[in-house]
Scaffold this active site. Structure first.
Site, PDB file in Angstrom:
ATOM      1  N   HIS A   1      -3.998  -4.947  -8.545  1.00 34.60           N
ATOM      2  CA  HIS A   1      -5.165  -4.058  -8.155  1.00 34.60           C
ATOM      3  C   HIS A   1      -6.970  -4.818  -8.653  1.00 34.60           C
ATOM      4  O   HIS A   1      -6.417  -5.007  -9.191  1.00 34.60           O
ATOM      5  CB  HIS A   1      -4.837  -2.795  -9.512  1.00 34.60           C
ATOM      6  CG  HIS A   1      -5.613  -1.788  -8.782  1.00 34.60           C
ATOM      7  ND1 HIS A   1      -5.380  -0.928  -7.811  1.00 34.60           N
ATOM      8  CD2 HIS A   1      -6.867  -1.101  -9.613  1.00 34.60           C
ATOM      9  CE1 HIS A   1      -6.374  -0.042  -7.426  1.00 34.60           C
ATOM     10  NE2 HIS A   1      -6.629   0.150  -8.357  1.00 34.60           N
TER      11      HIS A   1
ATOM     12  N   MET B   1       0.905  -0.915  -0.190  1.00 39.51           N
ATOM     13  CA  MET B   1       0.370  -0.134   0.373  1.00 39.51           C
ATOM     14  C   MET B   1       0.265   1.936   0.275  1.00 39.51           C
ATOM     15  O   MET B   1       0.344   2.426   0.147  1.00 39.51           O
ATOM     16  CB  MET B   1      -1.121   0.230   1.428  1.00 39.51           C
ATOM     17  CG  MET B   1      -1.863  -1.153   0.927  1.00 39.51           C
ATOM     18  SD  MET B   1      -2.680  -1.607  -0.156  1.00 39.51           S
ATOM     19  CE  MET B   1      -4.341  -0.065  -0.205  1.00 39.51           C
ATOM     20  N   ARG B   2       2.205   1.544  -0.144  1.00 37.78           N
ATOM     21  CA  ARG B   2       2.980   2.606  -0.427  1.00 37.78           C
ATOM     22  C   ARG B   2       3.026   2.535  -1.903  1.00 37.78           C
ATOM     23  O   ARG B   2       3.420   2.064  -2.516  1.00 37.78           O
ATOM     24  CB  ARG B   2       3.843   2.376   0.331  1.00 37.78           C
ATOM     25  CG  ARG B   2       4.348   2.135   1.220  1.00 37.78           C
ATOM     26  CD  ARG B   2       3.211   3.334   2.698  1.00 37.78           C
ATOM     27  NE  ARG B   2       4.090   3.874   2.461  1.00 37.78           N
ATOM     28  CZ  ARG B   2       3.695   5.501   2.923  1.00 37.78           C
ATOM     29  NH1 ARG B   2       2.187   5.764   3.816  1.00 37.78           N
ATOM     30  NH2 ARG B   2       4.281   6.819   2.877  1.00 37.78           N
TER      31      ARG B   2
HETATM   32  C1  GRF Z   1      -5.788  -7.581  -2.350  1.00 43.80           C
HETATM   33  O1  GRF Z   1      -7.321  -6.413  -2.719  1.00 43.80           O
HETATM   34  C2  GRF Z   1      -5.342  -6.904  -3.832  1.00 43.80           C
HETATM   35  O2  GRF Z   1      -5.319  -6.231  -5.323  1.00 43.80           O
HETATM   36  C3  GRF Z   1      -5.038  -4.899  -3.059  1.00 43.80           C
HETATM   37  O3  GRF Z   1      -5.047  -5.421  -1.846  1.00 43.80           O
HETATM   38  C4  GRF Z   1      -5.875  -6.376  -1.323  1.00 43.80           C
HETATM   39  C5  GRF Z   1      -4.760  -7.022  -0.602  1.00 43.80           C
HETATM   40  O4  GRF Z   1      -5.519  -8.576  -0.487  1.00 43.80           O
HETATM   41  N1  GRF Z   1      -3.717  -3.660  -3.825  1.00 43.80           N
HETATM   42  P1  GRF Z   1      -4.081  -9.568   0.834  1.00 43.80           P
HETATM   43  O5  GRF Z   1      -2.939  -8.284   1.190  1.00 43.80           O
HETATM   44  O6  GRF Z   1      -3.592  -9.618  -0.712  1.00 43.80           O
HETATM   45  O7  GRF Z   1      -5.665 -10.231   1.169  1.00 43.80           O
END
Ligand code: GRF
Length: 217
Positions: free
Chosen positions: A109, A90-91
């Site tokens: 994504h 998330m960065r």
């Molecule tokens: C997923 O929906 C991914 O596409 C998004 O964040 C979520 C992460 O889920 N970028 P996880 O950590 O893989 O369970």
């Protein structure tokens, strides 16, 4: 044996799907490390349980984005990966990081890119009245959630969907398409040309998940 480093920030279910499929389908690859920017990411525990090396590069411990980027680059480089897979990381990655792994950096994504890059994709898809949603695996470029598309999944949006129900439906398909894309990569089955990705063996680069038609058509 191709070496894969997975970057996570949280739950890590996509990372887990990659690790499981890699073993179950005997890919010519292995996940050599899972790196998180958050020390409390649940996925780290899961990776350790698989016997995979883990590392934390905490973004809060770095004064600038560039310093974080550099530290992350060093942490990843220490594992000499052939592929870096972002899985719920998330960065936003800086240009230096993206350039260092250009062509070897994949992301998943939870939207049908180029629609809804960034956060809150499911809420935005519902607000927009979308009838179809999905997920995208793409090569990472310097533009956020943008880059050559490897594979997409499409699921119906139901009239009574909430953010959570839609996210869960999309996530199920993420766990199918991300391993498929990474497998193609490590098997050398992807061709990247002029911003487009082709699967050399002609395999389907979309996964359509049929659903109940909306009431009233
Ligand atoms: C997923 O929906 C991914 O596409 C998004 O964040 C979520 C992460 O889920 N970028 P996880 O950590 O893989 O369970």
């Amino acid at each position: 044996m191709k070496r894969i480093v997975v970057l996570i920030s949280g739950r890590g279910s996509n990372m887990e799907a990659l690790v499981r499929c890699c073993a179950a389908e005997s890919w010519p690859a292995r996940v050599v490390a899972v790196i998180s920017n958050r020390p409390d990411a649940a996925g780290l525990e899961c990776a350790r349980a698989f016997g995979i090396a883990t590392a934390v590069v905490d973004h809060r411990a770095h004064a600038t984005r560039e310093a974080f980027d550099q530290a992350l680059r060093d942490a990843v480089a220490a594992y000499a990966p052939d592929l870096v897979a972002l899985a719920g990381f998330m960065r936003v990655l800086g240009p230096a990081f993206v350039q260092a792994w250009s062509g070897r950096l994949l992301n998943i994504h939870p939207s049908l890119l180029p629609a809804f890059p960034g956060l809150h994709t499911h809420r935005r898809a519902l607000d927009a009245g979308c009838k179809v949603a999905g997920a995208t695996v793409h090569f990472v470029t310097e533009a956020l959630d943008h880059g050559p598309i490897v594979i997409q999944s499409a699921v119906p949006v139901r009239p009574d969907d909430t953010e959570d129900t839609l996210a869960a439906r999309v996530l199920t398909t993420e766990h199918l398409i991300y391993p498929r894309a990474v497998r193609w990569f490590v098997e050398g089955a992807l061709e990247l040309n002029a911003g487009r990705v082709r699967q050399r063996d002609g395999q389907a680069q979309c996964l359509m998940v049929p659903g109940t038609p909306a009431a009233g058509g």
